[in-house]
Structure formats: structure tokens, C-alpha cells
Design a protein around this motif. Structure first.
Motif, PDB file in Angstrom:
ATOM      1  N   ARG A 181       0.603  -1.182  -0.034  1.00 29.61           N
ATOM      2  CA  ARG A 181      -0.180   0.027  -0.033  1.00 29.61           C
ATOM      3  C   ARG A 181       0.989   1.467   0.219  1.00 29.61           C
ATOM      4  N   TYR A 182       2.041   1.077   0.452  1.00 32.60           N
ATOM      5  CA  TYR A 182       3.027   2.186   0.392  1.00 32.60           C
ATOM      6  C   TYR A 182       2.288   3.086   1.688  1.00 32.60           C
ATOM      7  N   GLN A 201      -9.148   7.172  -7.866  1.00 32.45           N
ATOM      8  CA  GLN A 201      -8.991   7.103  -6.539  1.00 32.45           C
ATOM      9  C   GLN A 201      -8.785   5.694  -6.168  1.00 32.45           C
ATOM     10  N   GLU A 226      -0.281   4.878   1.449  1.00 31.15           N
ATOM     11  CA  GLU A 226      -1.987   5.353   1.124  1.00 31.15           C
ATOM     12  C   GLU A 226      -2.521   5.261   2.567  1.00 31.15           C
ATOM     13  N   ASP A 227      -3.156   6.364   2.727  1.00 30.04           N
ATOM     14  CA  ASP A 227      -3.893   6.523   4.194  1.00 30.04           C
ATOM     15  C   ASP A 227      -2.878   6.531   5.389  1.00 30.04           C
ATOM     16  N   ARG A 259       4.989   0.923   3.306  1.00 31.82           N
ATOM     17  CA  ARG A 259       4.426   1.261   4.525  1.00 31.82           C
ATOM     18  C   ARG A 259       5.158   1.057   5.937  1.00 31.82           C
ATOM     19  N   TRP A 280       5.066   6.970  -2.050  1.00 38.48           N
ATOM     20  CA  TRP A 280       5.930   5.924  -3.179  1.00 38.48           C
ATOM     21  C   TRP A 280       6.946   6.767  -3.460  1.00 38.48           C
ATOM     22  N   ASN A 311       1.439   9.470  -2.349  1.00 38.91           N
ATOM     23  CA  ASN A 311       1.297   8.636  -1.112  1.00 38.91           C
ATOM     24  C   ASN A 311       2.564   8.091  -0.485  1.00 38.91           C
ATOM     25  N   LYS A 366      -1.730   5.863  -9.825  1.00 36.71           N
ATOM     26  CA  LYS A 366      -2.962   6.793  -9.365  1.00 36.71           C
ATOM     27  C   LYS A 366      -2.109   8.189  -9.379  1.00 36.71           C
ATOM     28  N   LYS A 377      -3.976   1.743  -7.865  1.00 37.26           N
ATOM     29  CA  LYS A 377      -2.738   1.774  -7.117  1.00 37.26           C
ATOM     30  C   LYS A 377      -1.666   2.660  -7.439  1.00 37.26           C
ATOM     31  N   GLN A 378      -0.778   3.024  -6.547  1.00 38.24           N
ATOM     32  CA  GLN A 378       0.494   3.791  -6.877  1.00 38.24           C
ATOM     33  C   GLN A 378       1.595   2.720  -7.626  1.00 38.24           C
TER      34      GLN A 378
END
Length: 470
Positions: free
Chosen positions: A3-4, A173, A6-7, A82, A78, A76, A180, A176-177
Motif C-alpha cells: 500500500r506504500y 481514487q 496510502e492513508d 508502509r 511512493w 502517497n 494513481k 494503485k500507486q
């Protein structure tokens, strides 16, 4: 699947090491030390690199802001994983991510704008190309090229976060990176380029005599309305739009646009609503200067020149952004115990009070320790540079370093994430429900707004006389 980042900002929990206001005070002192040290190294005319020319320093300051936004909001974090974001020490993250941002910044300015665009497209992006023109000295060549870059930056600093805040990254949205981020980056960069040619290019076309009638609209189409041929007219509302985006994202928590349930309508209203807020700010702050100093006089210079007054509108707007970010980053968006409507009103009032105080203190003292010149409209007085430089430092501290040392980052558990989401949805449901108190609130708010308007109009000349540095 990785997810790198993200959020990451939403799913991290910043735990205060001490009770408030100690962490906020520690963060303020810590970041101000970094601010002044880096200001002396990079910007201060008495320091080492002396980038505050002022446009060269302004260019790097503004584009660094945009690179930080790209790294965090669009891509995010990238390509950083994460697990690294959650486990690396804040100092390590701060050094590594800041170094990456500086590399990207250098490539953007030297390779893309000066090397590619300046050599194969528009000469005014490259100082060496400008110096080939008769009468253009090295200093003005560098300043004009930097001015072109930072005018483009003004647009990017508005559109890049606006697509995330207002449009919620749609329609990409769910990608994926890095795809995105790349999609959003291409679209916002394209829009920035398009709007640049319609708002800023004509300004560059009249900087060299004779005016470049064949390649730009000269005089610019806004001349009669804005009472100036300067592109500062557009810099003004675009800066107000940038401030409005972050105001909506931070102390307003995307209110009132998040009250709209329909996704496409919410995103459309948010995007153009932010522009509407920006234009309201744009015209009121210009009107405030008319009230204070009298009508602008075309052909004059400094405080009475229309072009400077439009520029000063953007400068005043940025003073509002600084306390707004401080409230969000270091005060936890206090208060939170009331309804979202009341919370927003209180935070906005706090940010406005902080902006007035900062404005007063800056113009009274900045020339004593920043190497700037005393006065509102001195050619070497660009308050947007130190204020945005401080904002850059805060973004690094908040996004990269998790507010260390006043806070400790702890990843939220799945239960905590779900609970936060449910609480947010519950608050929105409550805010969307109509009840008589909302009607009373709107009525009182409208009346209060009119009263406050006349109070502000009355007090503005008094306030400026208290500064008295013209």
C-alpha cells in the motif's frame, strides 16, 4: 499488495509525550530553530547561499512546497513502503524524505524548466537564453526566469492539492500507486500549463521591450478591470485559492462540501466552491487596502501601485494559512467537542486572530532578523517567502517526522481505524440532518457576518496606523 503510504496520515496515531500545550510549544520552538537555521543557510541576504534575491528564493520555496504535496498527497509516499514509514525513526524519515524532495526539486528546476522548456520552448525560463537579448543583465535574466517558474508554481500549488481535497482523487481514487499518482499528476500539471498560458504568459510577454505582441496578448486582457498589466492580479486569486484549499482540508475538515451526499456533485461544488471562496477573499482584501491607504493610482510604485496591492492580497492570505496549519498540525484541530459547524467557526476565528497577530509582528520585526527590508511594499519585502518556508518546514515535520519529539507515532489498530471512521460518519450524519437550531444558526451567522464586516471596515485604518511602517 503493498500500500506504500496510502492513508498513512489517517491511519497513524500521534501520541503526545506530554500534556498540551507542552508538545505544541516544543514543536513550535523546534521548527522555528530549523526554520531560522535553514533560512540563514539558503535564503538570508546576509547568509551563505543568499537565494532571497527575492525571486530565486521564492521560486525554490514555492516549488519545494509543491514537491512535498506531490510526494505525500498525490503519490502517497511512493516508492517508500508502509513498513518503513511506520518503523523508521522520525529523524531518519525526515532526512531521507527531505533529501528526496530536494533532488526532485533540483531536477524540476534545472532539468525541466531551465534545461528543457527554457532551451526548446520558452526562452524566459532559462537565464542563459535571456542574457542573449540586448539590454538584459545577468541579474534580471535570473530574476525573470525565476519569476516564470514561480508563477507556474502558484498554479501547481493550488491545483495539485485541490484535486485531492475537492475532487477526492477521482476518477483514479481506486488505482494503485504509482499509476494513481501519475494520473493525477499529469492532469493537474496539464491544467496548470493551460491556465498558465491564460493568466501568466502575457505578464512575461510584456517584461521585455518591445512588448511581445506576436506571442502573447499585450496589453493583457485583464488590464482595464484590474487597473494593471501585471500578472499579480492572477497571482492574487490563485494564492487565495491555495489558501482556501488548505483551509477546507485542515480547520474545516472539508466542511461544508462533505455535507453533500452525491459524490459527483460534492466534488464539483467543492472544486468551484473553493474558487468562489478565493475570489471573495481576493476582492475583499484588495478592498481592505483601498479603505486603508486610499485608491490605487496606476503609474505609481510601491503601496499605491495596483500591481503591488494585488500581490499583497496573496501575501495577506498566506498569513491566514500559517495559524490554520498550526491549529491542525499541533493543536489537534481543537476544538472538537462541539458540532462540526461550531468547531469550524471557532477554528476560523482563531486562525483569523492568529493571522492578524502574525501580520503585525512580521511587519514590525521581520527586518530585524530575516534580512528583509522594513516596509510593506519594499521591493525586497516578500513575506510569502518566509511564511511559505515555515510552512514547508512544518510539512516536513508533520508529514515526514510525525511531529517528533513532542509526539510519538503509533499505527492505529484495525478497530481504532473502524471506530474513527464510524465517528466521522456519525458526525456527518448529524451535520446533514436539518433542525431548527441550524436555521437559527444561519440567521445569526448572517447577521453577525454583516456586523463583523462593518467592524472590520471601521478598524482597518486604525490597525494599519498601529503598524505605521510605510
Amino acid at each position: 499488495m503493498e500500500r506504500y503510504g496510502e492513508d498513512y496520515l489517517e491511519e497513524r496515531k500521534l501520541v503526545k509525550r506530554w500534556p498540551q500545550p507542552i508538545p505544541a510549544i516544543v514543536a513550535l520552538i523546534f521548527t522555528l530553530i530549523i526554520f531560522y537555521a535553514t533560512w540563514w543557510i539558503f535564503q538570508d541576504p546576509r547568509g551563505w547561499m543568499r537565494l532571497y534575491t527575492p525571486y530565486v528564493g521564492y521560486m525554490y520555496t514555492r516549488w519545494w512546497l509543491i514537491v512535498l504535496i506531490w510526494m505525500v498527497y498525490i503519490f502517497n509516499y511512493w516508492p517508500f513502503k508502509r513498513s518503513w514509514l511506520e518503523n523508521a525513526h522520525p529523524i531518519t524519515k525526515g532526512i531521507v524524505l527531505t533529501a528526496v524532495s530536494y533532488v526532485l526539486l533540483y531536477i524540476l528546476i534545472k532539468v525541466f524548466f531551465e534545461g528543457l522548456v527554457g532551451n526548446f520552448g520558452l526562452a524566459y525560463f532559462n537565464p542563459e537564453q535571456l542574457m542573449k537579448l540586448p539590454g538584459v543583465t545577468e541579474f534580471f535574466a535570473i530574476e525573470y526566469a525565476a519569476l516564470a517558474c514561480l508563477m507556474f508554481a502558484a498554479l501547481a500549488s493550488w491545483l495539485s492539492p485541490a484535486w485531492i481535497v475537492a475532487c477526492e482523487g477521482a476518477p483514479w481514487q481506486d488505482m494503485k500507486q504509482p499509476w494513481k499518482g501519475l494520473s493525477i499528476w499529469i492532469v493537474t500539471f496539464f491544467l496548470a500549463t493551460l491556465i498558465y498560458f491564460m493568466t501568466m504568459h502575457s505578464h512575461m510577454g510584456i517584461l521585455y521591450y518591445p512588448w511581445q505582441y506576436f506571442t502573447s496578448i499585450a496589453p493583457p486582457y485583464w488590464e482595464k478591470f484590474a487597473n494593471t498589466v501585471s500578472g499579480n492580479f492572477h497571482v492574487s486569486w490563485i494564492m487565495c485559492a491555495t489558501v482556501s484549499v488548505w483551509m477546507v482540508e485542515t480547520i474545516w475538515e472539508r466542511w461544508p462540501f462533505n455535507l453533500i451526499k452525491t459524490s459527483w456533485l460534492r466534488r464539483t461544488v467543492a472544486f468551484f466552491g473553493i474558487i468562489a471562496i478565493a475570489f471573495a477573499m481576493h476582492f475583499f482584501l484588495y478592498f481592505a487596502q483601498e479603505l486603508t491607504w486610499g485608491p490605487a493610482i496606476r503609474g505609481t510604485r510601491r503601496a499605491f501601485a495596483p500591481d503591488w496591492r494585488w500581490l499583497h492580497v496573496g501575501e495577506m492570505a498566506v498569513f491566514f494559512l500559517v495559524p490554520a496549519l498550526f491549529i491542525t498540525f499541533y493543536c489537534g484541530n481543537w476544538p472538537k467537542k462541539f458540532s462540526i459547524h461550531v468547531n469550524v467557526i471557532i477554528r476560523t476565528a482563531m486562525a483569523l486572530g492568529g493571522a492578524i497577530l502574525l501580520y503585525y509582528v512580521y511587519y514590525k520585526t521581520a527586518h530585524l532578523f530575516l534580512g528583509t527590508q522594513k516596509g510593506f511594499s519594499h521591493p525586497q519585502q516578500f513575506p510569502m517567502i518566509p511564511t511559505i518556508w515555515l510552512i514547508d518546514i512544518w510539512l516536513v515535520h508533520h508529514w515526514f517526522m510525525d511531529n517528533w519529539p513532542g509526539w510519538k507515532m503509533v499505527p492505529k489498530t484495525a478497530e481504532e481505524i473502524a471506530k474513527d471512521h464510524e465517528a466521522k460518519e456519525a458526525a456527518l450524519r448529524e451535520a446533514r440532518e436539518w433542525n431548527p437550531s441550524i436555521g437559527w444558526g444561519l440567521g445569526v451567522g448572517a447577521i453577525s457576518g454583516v456586523v463583523i464586516y462593518f467592524i472590520v471596515v471601521y478598524l482597518l485604518p486604525v490597525f494599519y496606523r498601529a503598524i505605521d511602517i510605510l
